[in-house]
Design a protein around this motif. Structure first.
Motif, PDB file in Angstrom:
ATOM      1  N   LEU A 178       0.847  -1.191   0.000  1.00  0.00           N
ATOM      2  CA  LEU A 178       0.000   0.000   0.000  1.00  0.00           C
ATOM      3  C   LEU A 178       0.882   1.240   0.000  1.00  0.00           C
ATOM      4  O   LEU A 178       1.755   1.408   0.859  1.00  0.00           O
ATOM      5  CB  LEU A 178      -0.897   0.024   1.237  1.00  0.00           C
ATOM      6  CG  LEU A 178      -1.871  -1.143   1.429  1.00  0.00           C
ATOM      7  CD1 LEU A 178      -2.691  -0.936   2.695  1.00  0.00           C
ATOM      8  CD2 LEU A 178      -2.779  -1.295   0.235  1.00  0.00           C
ATOM      9  N   LYS A 179       0.696   2.109  -0.966  1.00  0.00           N
ATOM     10  CA  LYS A 179       1.441   3.351  -1.044  1.00  0.00           C
ATOM     11  C   LYS A 179       1.051   4.279   0.103  1.00  0.00           C
ATOM     12  O   LYS A 179      -0.124   4.339   0.505  1.00  0.00           O
ATOM     13  CB  LYS A 179       1.173   4.043  -2.382  1.00  0.00           C
ATOM     14  CG  LYS A 179       1.650   3.253  -3.597  1.00  0.00           C
ATOM     15  CD  LYS A 179       3.177   3.181  -3.643  1.00  0.00           C
ATOM     16  CE  LYS A 179       3.662   2.473  -4.897  1.00  0.00           C
ATOM     17  NZ  LYS A 179       5.150   2.384  -4.926  1.00  0.00           N
ATOM     18  N   GLY A 180       2.009   5.003   0.623  1.00  0.00           N
ATOM     19  CA  GLY A 180       1.743   5.916   1.719  1.00  0.00           C
ATOM     20  C   GLY A 180       0.737   6.986   1.347  1.00  0.00           C
ATOM     21  O   GLY A 180       0.843   7.623   0.296  1.00  0.00           O
ATOM     22  N   GLY A 181      -0.267   7.189   2.217  1.00  0.00           N
ATOM     23  CA  GLY A 181      -1.278   8.220   2.013  1.00  0.00           C
ATOM     24  C   GLY A 181      -2.243   7.939   0.881  1.00  0.00           C
ATOM     25  O   GLY A 181      -2.968   8.855   0.448  1.00  0.00           O
ATOM     26  N   LYS A 182      -2.300   6.708   0.400  1.00  0.00           N
ATOM     27  CA  LYS A 182      -3.140   6.380  -0.752  1.00  0.00           C
ATOM     28  C   LYS A 182      -4.164   5.289  -0.403  1.00  0.00           C
ATOM     29  O   LYS A 182      -4.025   4.566   0.580  1.00  0.00           O
ATOM     30  CB  LYS A 182      -2.280   5.880  -1.930  1.00  0.00           C
ATOM     31  CG  LYS A 182      -1.239   6.861  -2.408  1.00  0.00           C
ATOM     32  CD  LYS A 182      -1.865   8.068  -3.074  1.00  0.00           C
ATOM     33  CE  LYS A 182      -0.807   8.998  -3.646  1.00  0.00           C
ATOM     34  NZ  LYS A 182      -1.392  10.187  -4.302  1.00  0.00           N
ATOM     35  N   GLN A 183      -5.182   5.186  -1.268  1.00  0.00           N
ATOM     36  CA  GLN A 183      -6.133   4.084  -1.200  1.00  0.00           C
ATOM     37  C   GLN A 183      -5.821   3.067  -2.284  1.00  0.00           C
ATOM     38  O   GLN A 183      -5.380   3.428  -3.382  1.00  0.00           O
ATOM     39  CB  GLN A 183      -7.569   4.583  -1.370  1.00  0.00           C
ATOM     40  CG  GLN A 183      -8.117   5.347  -0.184  1.00  0.00           C
ATOM     41  CD  GLN A 183      -9.597   5.639  -0.296  1.00  0.00           C
ATOM     42  OE1 GLN A 183     -10.233   5.320  -1.305  1.00  0.00           O
ATOM     43  NE2 GLN A 183     -10.166   6.248   0.734  1.00  0.00           N
ATOM     44  N   THR A 184      -6.079   1.808  -1.973  1.00  0.00           N
ATOM     45  CA  THR A 184      -5.869   0.712  -2.922  1.00  0.00           C
ATOM     46  C   THR A 184      -7.064  -0.211  -2.864  1.00  0.00           C
ATOM     47  O   THR A 184      -7.559  -0.529  -1.775  1.00  0.00           O
ATOM     48  CB  THR A 184      -4.593  -0.084  -2.577  1.00  0.00           C
ATOM     49  OG1 THR A 184      -3.473   0.793  -2.601  1.00  0.00           O
ATOM     50  CG2 THR A 184      -4.375  -1.214  -3.577  1.00  0.00           C
ATOM     51  N   THR A 185      -7.533  -0.641  -4.018  1.00  0.00           N
ATOM     52  CA  THR A 185      -8.644  -1.593  -4.092  1.00  0.00           C
ATOM     53  C   THR A 185      -8.125  -2.936  -4.575  1.00  0.00           C
ATOM     54  O   THR A 185      -7.401  -3.010  -5.581  1.00  0.00           O
ATOM     55  CB  THR A 185      -9.745  -1.087  -5.028  1.00  0.00           C
ATOM     56  OG1 THR A 185     -10.264   0.140  -4.515  1.00  0.00           O
ATOM     57  CG2 THR A 185     -10.884  -2.092  -5.129  1.00  0.00           C
ATOM     58  N   THR A 186      -8.466  -3.981  -3.858  1.00  0.00           N
ATOM     59  CA  THR A 186      -8.049  -5.325  -4.221  1.00  0.00           C
ATOM     60  C   THR A 186      -9.263  -6.242  -4.251  1.00  0.00           C
ATOM     61  O   THR A 186     -10.241  -6.026  -3.519  1.00  0.00           O
ATOM     62  CB  THR A 186      -7.000  -5.862  -3.228  1.00  0.00           C
ATOM     63  OG1 THR A 186      -6.550  -7.154  -3.666  1.00  0.00           O
ATOM     64  CG2 THR A 186      -7.574  -5.982  -1.827  1.00  0.00           C
ATOM     65  N   THR A 187      -9.224  -7.251  -5.114  1.00  0.00           N
ATOM     66  CA  THR A 187     -10.375  -8.147  -5.295  1.00  0.00           C
ATOM     67  C   THR A 187      -9.943  -9.592  -5.134  1.00  0.00           C
ATOM     68  O   THR A 187      -8.928 -10.020  -5.693  1.00  0.00           O
ATOM     69  CB  THR A 187     -10.989  -7.954  -6.693  1.00  0.00           C
ATOM     70  OG1 THR A 187     -11.390  -6.589  -6.842  1.00  0.00           O
ATOM     71  CG2 THR A 187     -12.200  -8.858  -6.883  1.00  0.00           C
ATOM     72  N   LEU A 188     -10.722 -10.332  -4.366  1.00  0.00           N
ATOM     73  CA  LEU A 188     -10.531 -11.767  -4.213  1.00  0.00           C
ATOM     74  C   LEU A 188     -11.809 -12.486  -4.591  1.00  0.00           C
ATOM     75  O   LEU A 188     -12.907 -12.034  -4.265  1.00  0.00           O
ATOM     76  CB  LEU A 188     -10.162 -12.117  -2.764  1.00  0.00           C
ATOM     77  CG  LEU A 188      -8.810 -11.593  -2.244  1.00  0.00           C
ATOM     78  CD1 LEU A 188      -8.661 -11.917  -0.764  1.00  0.00           C
ATOM     79  CD2 LEU A 188      -7.661 -12.171  -3.035  1.00  0.00           C
ATOM     80  N   GLU A 189     -11.672 -13.600  -5.314  1.00  0.00           N
ATOM     81  CA  GLU A 189     -12.818 -14.436  -5.666  1.00  0.00           C
ATOM     82  C   GLU A 189     -12.694 -15.768  -4.943  1.00  0.00           C
ATOM     83  O   GLU A 189     -11.641 -16.412  -4.986  1.00  0.00           O
ATOM     84  CB  GLU A 189     -12.901 -14.652  -7.171  1.00  0.00           C
ATOM     85  CG  GLU A 189     -13.286 -13.390  -7.932  1.00  0.00           C
ATOM     86  CD  GLU A 189     -13.641 -13.677  -9.392  1.00  0.00           C
ATOM     87  OE1 GLU A 189     -13.482 -14.838  -9.823  1.00  0.00           O
ATOM     88  OE2 GLU A 189     -14.099 -12.737 -10.074  1.00  0.00           O
ATOM     89  N   LEU A 190     -13.773 -16.163  -4.295  1.00  0.00           N
ATOM     90  CA  LEU A 190     -13.784 -17.390  -3.505  1.00  0.00           C
ATOM     91  C   LEU A 190     -14.908 -18.294  -3.981  1.00  0.00           C
ATOM     92  O   LEU A 190     -15.977 -17.826  -4.390  1.00  0.00           O
ATOM     93  CB  LEU A 190     -13.974 -17.080  -2.014  1.00  0.00           C
ATOM     94  CG  LEU A 190     -12.898 -16.199  -1.365  1.00  0.00           C
ATOM     95  CD1 LEU A 190     -13.286 -14.728  -1.430  1.00  0.00           C
ATOM     96  CD2 LEU A 190     -12.665 -16.617   0.085  1.00  0.00           C
ATOM     97  N   LYS A 191     -14.685 -19.588  -3.915  1.00  0.00           N
ATOM     98  CA  LYS A 191     -15.674 -20.565  -4.355  1.00  0.00           C
ATOM     99  C   LYS A 191     -16.324 -21.221  -3.135  1.00  0.00           C
ATOM    100  O   LYS A 191     -15.632 -21.700  -2.230  1.00  0.00           O
ATOM    101  CB  LYS A 191     -15.012 -21.625  -5.228  1.00  0.00           C
ATOM    102  CG  LYS A 191     -15.985 -22.663  -5.783  1.00  0.00           C
ATOM    103  CD  LYS A 191     -15.256 -23.749  -6.555  1.00  0.00           C
ATOM    104  CE  LYS A 191     -14.586 -23.201  -7.788  1.00  0.00           C
ATOM    105  NZ  LYS A 191     -13.971 -24.284  -8.605  1.00  0.00           N
ATOM    106  N   VAL A 192     -17.648 -21.222  -3.129  1.00  0.00           N
ATOM    107  CA  VAL A 192     -18.418 -21.879  -2.068  1.00  0.00           C
ATOM    108  C   VAL A 192     -19.153 -23.055  -2.697  1.00  0.00           C
ATOM    109  O   VAL A 192     -19.946 -22.879  -3.630  1.00  0.00           O
ATOM    110  CB  VAL A 192     -19.420 -20.920  -1.413  1.00  0.00           C
ATOM    111  CG1 VAL A 192     -20.247 -21.644  -0.358  1.00  0.00           C
ATOM    112  CG2 VAL A 192     -18.694 -19.735  -0.792  1.00  0.00           C
ATOM    113  N   THR A 193     -18.885 -24.247  -2.216  1.00  0.00           N
ATOM    114  CA  THR A 193     -19.559 -25.428  -2.747  1.00  0.00           C
ATOM    115  C   THR A 193     -20.867 -25.684  -1.999  1.00  0.00           C
ATOM    116  O   THR A 193     -20.983 -25.397  -0.802  1.00  0.00           O
ATOM    117  CB  THR A 193     -18.653 -26.674  -2.643  1.00  0.00           C
ATOM    118  OG1 THR A 193     -18.298 -26.871  -1.275  1.00  0.00           O
ATOM    119  CG2 THR A 193     -17.385 -26.472  -3.460  1.00  0.00           C
ATOM    120  N   SER A 194     -21.846 -26.194  -2.723  1.00  0.00           N
ATOM    121  CA  SER A 194     -23.181 -26.500  -2.175  1.00  0.00           C
ATOM    122  C   SER A 194     -23.714 -25.333  -1.344  1.00  0.00           C
ATOM    123  O   SER A 194     -24.054 -25.486  -0.160  1.00  0.00           O
ATOM    124  CB  SER A 194     -23.141 -27.776  -1.325  1.00  0.00           C
ATOM    125  OG  SER A 194     -22.692 -28.869  -2.078  1.00  0.00           O
TER     126      SER A 194
END
Length: 837
Positions: A255-271
């Motif tokens: 994360l850069k100092g004084g900045k915002q960062t957006t990150t994305t994670l995809e997860l799999k849920v079975t049944s």
């Protein structure tokens, strides 16, 4: 820690309040509702440290000063919280706004050291200015959106006193309905580390859903508030309803100092367990920010695994199943509580609407309290979340049009970022009956708004409610149509009308929809508002045409303000009345002492009214419903308001009417109806084609009246009304006999005047019920369903109306037993026991 009303105002914020006190929109938030002082005044210098507020009233939030009694008024000009000097008059239910000040003195514990601390307001009506230790943090004009300020630069160090001051200005004509006044929703402190997930920074979607597996996409926006770059890990867990982690993923980022960062994670849920209206299963995401192995920030959000598809040919599909919307519009007030948004009151409102048969709610015409959407999530209620009632052109001289140009984007973002994880939210509405909709400025703003909605959340539909009432509308229908290109679902108010004298009957209405569908084949349509007597006509086209998703009646529940738009009037038979919208003024202008709209399917305290029984048959919830019209005095006739319904009751108790003709209306989808009185068949009629209504004129005599419906000689349903005896006793029925000790929990106690056989006496409206309460609780509000009873909501007495009233019990913070006693002259007392745990 539970703080009582009269505790010291210097409060040390040393622990995290239990989340059960109130449900925070951010899991890190600490309740800041307790230990405030209040004064309704325009004094100066109140924001300063050292100001003497010792004579002010102590209170806890949420708080609505509009429902409080008004002292010092001239006799006859005030009743309870209502006054003839109200600027809003009938529009705001004769309630009074003004300027109010709130102050809170507090100290911070050591755990705040080095933290960045925000204050978060769920809602303040309206035009709020905030100070901390004499520093002006800013202004927030809109009364319905949540907002926050960073306190950190101005907070005093551990052990020193801080003062927060809030000025609320509800001035002038700023609303078409009752909006309340003050800090009427929750307030929170939000302490975070130097690296943290921003407020409303997790965005959860389910791009792939099946019974076999689902993909859950979690987008998190982090802020590094330190000047140096930080290497951190982010770990996202999916937790099922049993508390088990069913999916987990971790990533490392800088994360850069004084900045915002957006990150994305995809997860799999079975049944996966899907969120449906019948079984609204909720999961949670837990997003942890780690520095090495240490968790420095953690947020938890509820969500539902469900697919939502708006198909131009099939309609609305939830998890692949077509849903037809049995909808109702609701305002945000809570009856005798005013707008004070206590969590249990919001939950009960949704419970009542669900029980009444609704599967969808349109929030008119503003974002709701977070607790309301939480309840919709838990109960499987679909929601249209609506942003604005006006844009640049005013509907009231001091309304939001004054702020729209500068604030629309910030307020739209507030609504959507806060609410977009709720599975109940199915559509975003950018406006209601916007005056400039058929003009170039309307086209421009509609595009700006709809583009911003899709940027923030492309997973739901965009809608807007248009009103087109020839000959009162100045512009032709074609002038509205350029707006349709901006929308996924086109909302029309009052396009299918049947008997109302206010709206011109137009046989080409369906033709217009078909023309719009032909010109814009990718669009879907809804009735965003319709009047009660148009329920059948609306539902028939919903069932027939897949591209018409459903309808939303005006309204699902009575509300304060727009006083009298639904009340029936009795006028001399010979009196001629004007037609059209001009005539509407007879119902609500200078309507004193009427203070509610009286147009709900449920009354102000939640009891069903005639229009709901009619709708039960329209929606095929009930095979037959029978109602009796209140006798009309000789020489008079009833005029039904545009948003009203005939004055009918579920009653066969009409003392003084023996031997006289009385009108009985029976609603059924069957072909034939028979009436039996005291075991003898007295009438038979076929229901006219295209209708569900048959009307009988029969001679009243006490006893038992039965309506039976038939198809081809086969009985399809029955409805029975019996004459009650004389009022004998009071029965108290708590909706919940065991409640939590937190002041956001409530017990709603139904007050019933009953005869010796336990039947509610429907004509018992002359009994003044007195209440006594023992135990560590208070009566938060007293009410009834009478649109003209302006007596106080907060005194310990209320007149019964049609045999019913309501008392709302609120804990003070301690465990124990509470006993409510109700008495009235000539009646046996009623008792209710409530356990607070």
């Amino acid at each position: 820690m539970i703080l009582k009303r009269r505790e010291l105002t210097a409060i040390t914020i040393a622990i995290v309040f239990s989340a059960t006190i109130a449900h925070a929109q951010d899991s890190r938030a600490i309740s800041f509702d307790y230990g405030w002082r209040f004064k309704k005044d325009t004094l100066k210098g109140i924001e300063a440290v050292g100001f003497d507020d010792s004579g002010w009233r102590n209170l806890n939030l949420p708080h609505d000063w509009s429902i409080e009694d008004l002292p010092g008024q001239q006799p006859g000009s005030v009743q309870g919280p209502f006054t003839k000097s109200s600027i809003g008059k009938s529009a705001t239910g004769f309630t009074e706004g003004g300027t109010g000040w709130y102050r809170k003195t507090f100290k911070l514990g050591s755990q705040y050291s080095g933290k960045k601390t925000f204050i978060v307001f769920d809602g303040v009506y309206m035009n709020a200015d905030i100070w901390i230790n004499g520093h002006h943090l800013g202004n927030h004009p809109y009364g319905y959106t949540s907002f926050s300020f960073d306190l950190s630069p101005y907070l005093r160090s551990e052990g020193l006193t801080n003062v927060i001051a809030v000025r609320v200005q509800n001035q002038g004509k700023n609303s078409r309905w009752y909006a309340g006044s003050g800090i009427y929703r929750h307030v929170w402190l939000l302490p975070v580390d130097q690296v943290y997930t921003v407020l409303w920074g997790n965005y959860i979607t389910t791009p792939q859903v099946s019974n076999r597996e689902a993909i859950v996409k979690v987008e998190s926006t982090l802020e590094n508030n330190s000047p140096a770059d930080n290497n951190i890990s982010i770990k996202t867990d999916i937790i099922n309803p049993s508390g088990t982690v069913v999916a987990s993923k971790k990533s490392v980022l800088t994360l850069k100092g004084g900045k915002q960062t957006t990150t994305t994670l995809e997860l799999k849920v079975t049944s996966p367990l899907l969120w449906t209206q019948e079984k609204p299963i909720l999961y949670k995401t837990r997003v942890s920010v780690l520095a090495g192995s240490k968790i420095i920030d953690q947020t938890v959000n509820s969500f539902g695994i469900r697919s939502l598809l708006f198909d131009a040919q099939k309609g609305l599909l939830l998890n692949g199943k077509v849903i037809k919307l049995k909808g109702g519009c609701v305002h945000s007030d809570l009856g005798p509580l005013g707008t004070a948004s206590l969590d249990r009151a919001e939950e009960r409102k949704v419970e009542l609407l669900k029980k009444a048969g609704y599967n969808a709610i349109r929030l008119s015409h503003n974002p709701p309290a977070p607790a309301f959407l939480d309840a919709c999530d838990r109960m499987g209620m679909l929601v249209i979340d609506e942003a604005f009632d006006m844009w640049e052109l005013s509907k009231s001289s001091q309304d939001y049009h004054l702020f729209f140009k500068d604030w629309w984007q910030k307020d739209l973002q507030s609504m959507m970022l806060r609410d977009r994880n709720h599975p109940s939210v199915m559509m975003w509405s950018i406006g209601n009956e916007i005056y400039e909709a058929p003009d170039s400025s309307g086209y421009r703003n509609a595009k700006l708004l709809s583009d911003e909605v899709r940027r923030l959340d492309p997973t739901r539909a965009v809608t807007e409610a248009f009103v087109y009432l020839p000959p009162y509308t100045k512009k032709p229908l074609d002038a509205y149509r350029p707006n349709l290109v901006n929308l996924d679902v086109v909302g029309y108010n009052y396009f299918f009308e049947s008997k109302s004298p206010y709206f011109q009957r137009d046989s080409t209405t369906m033709q217009r929809f078909q023309e719009d569908k032909k010109k814009y084949p990718g669009k879907l349509f809804i009735q965003t508002e319709y009047v009660p007597d148009a329920a059948l006509e609306n539902w028939e086209v919903v069932e027939k045409y897949p591209y018409i998703l459903g309808g939303f009646c005006w309204t699902a529940m009575d509300y304060i303000g727009e006083a009298g738009i639904g009340r029936p009037l009795l006028v001399p038979e010979a009196q001629k009345l004007p037609k059209g919208l001009i005539r509407m003024g007879l119902f609500y202008r200078d309507s004193w002492p009427v203070f509610t709209a009286d147009c709900g399917d449920l009354d102000l305290i939640g009891n069903p009214k005639a229009a709901l029984y009619y709708k039960d048959v329209v929606w095929r919830k009930s095979p037959v419903e029978m109602l009796v019209h209140r006798p009309v005095p000789a020489g008079m006739r009833e005029v039904v308001a545009a948003w009203g319904f005939p004055d009918e009751l579920k009653s066969w108790t009409w003392p003084g009417e023996e031997g006289k003709k009385i009108q009985v209306n029976v609603y059924s989808r069957s072909k034939t109806v028979k009436l039996e009185l005291n075991g003898k068949m007295i009438a038979r009629q076929d229901i006219p084609g295209g209708s569900i209504t048959t009307t009988f004129e029969i001679t009243y005599q006490p006893g038992t009246l039965v309506a039976k419906s038939y198809d081809g000689g086969r009985e399809t349903g029955t409805d029975t009304l019996s004459t009650t005896g004389k009022a004998h006793a009071i029965r108290l029925v708590p909706d919940r006999s065991v409640i939590k000790r937190m002041p956001n929990d409530l017990s709603f106690v139904s007050v019933e005047i009953i005869d010796e056989h336990g039947q509610v006496v429907p004509d018992a409206s002359d009994y003044e019920v007195q209440f006594q309460l023992s135990g560590d609780a208070t009566i938060a509000g007293i009410g009834n369903g009478n649109h003209a009873d302006m007596s106080s909501f907060q005194e310990f007495h209320k007149r019964a109306y049609q045999g019913r009233a309501l008392a709302i019990i609120r804990p003070k913070g301690n465990r124990g037993i509470v006993i409510l006693k109700a008495t009235a002259t000539g009646l046996k007392a009623g008792f209710a026991k409530i356990t607070i745990e």
